[in-house]
Design a protein around this motif. Structure first.
Motif, short mmCIF file in Angstrom:
data_model
loop_
_atom_site.label_atom_id
_atom_site.label_comp_id
_atom_site.label_asym_id
_atom_site.label_seq_id
_atom_site.Cartn_x
_atom_site.Cartn_y
_atom_site.Cartn_z
N LEU A 132 1.11 -5.50 8.41
CA LEU A 132 -0.29 -5.91 8.38
C LEU A 132 -0.64 -6.93 9.46
N SER A 178 0.80 -1.22 0.00
CA SER A 178 0.00 0.00 0.00
C SER A 178 0.84 1.28 0.00
N GLU A 190 -5.20 -11.71 0.67
CA GLU A 190 -6.15 -11.01 -0.19
C GLU A 190 -5.65 -9.62 -0.55
N VAL A 191 -5.19 -8.89 0.45
CA VAL A 191 -4.71 -7.52 0.25
C VAL A 191 -3.51 -7.49 -0.70
N ARG A 220 0.29 -0.01 -4.57
CA ARG A 220 -1.15 0.16 -4.72
C ARG A 220 -1.50 1.53 -4.18
N GLU A 238 -2.64 -9.86 -2.81
CA GLU A 238 -2.92 -10.62 -4.02
C GLU A 238 -1.93 -11.76 -4.25
N GLN A 288 -4.16 4.42 -3.18
CA GLN A 288 -5.55 4.53 -2.75
C GLN A 288 -6.16 5.75 -3.43
N VAL A 315 -4.27 -10.87 4.76
CA VAL A 315 -3.08 -10.28 4.13
C VAL A 315 -2.90 -10.82 2.71
#
Length: 111
Positions: free
Chosen positions: A42, A11, A55-56, A95, A58, A97, A53
């Motif tokens: 995380l 992120s 999922e976030v 990533r 990928e 936001q 984690v």
């Protein structure tokens, strides 16, 4: 020849570049990759579980487990052996936001 690594989504870049031992002579350097830092952040700081984690970022849950094990070992080695811990490198995608949804900016960063 091994299969190329799939970039992990992170992120943001960490606010720090590393840590140095204080009160003891430095005995070397350990490199903690940005994806290892992200997993530690995380799971240990934000309280996510490994599936969340995965999922976030990928990636698979097993991959998160391997990254977590490696990161914790490096942090422990840095503390016990009085080695400088440097956060840099890895294979990741940033990533960003935007409006509550994630948008990825591709770019591989290798050590």
């Amino acid at each position: 020849m091994p299969r190329p690594k799939r970039p992990r989504c992170i992120s943001a870049r960490p606010r720090i570049r590393g840590f140095q031992p204080r009160g003891a002579e430095e005995t070397g350097e350990i490199i903690l990759s940005l994806e290892e830092f992200e997993v530690i952040r995380l799971i240990d700081h934000e309280g996510f579980d490994q599936a969340g984690v995965a999922e976030v970022m990928e990636v698979s849950r097993q991959t998160v487990g391997r990254i977590l094990k490696s990161a914790r070992f490096k942090i422990a080695e840095s503390l016990v052996q009085a080695k400088r811990l440097t956060v840099q490198g890895g294979c990741y995608e940033m990533r960003e936001q935007v409006g509550g949804r994630g948008r990825r900016r591709r770019g591989r960063r290798k050590l």
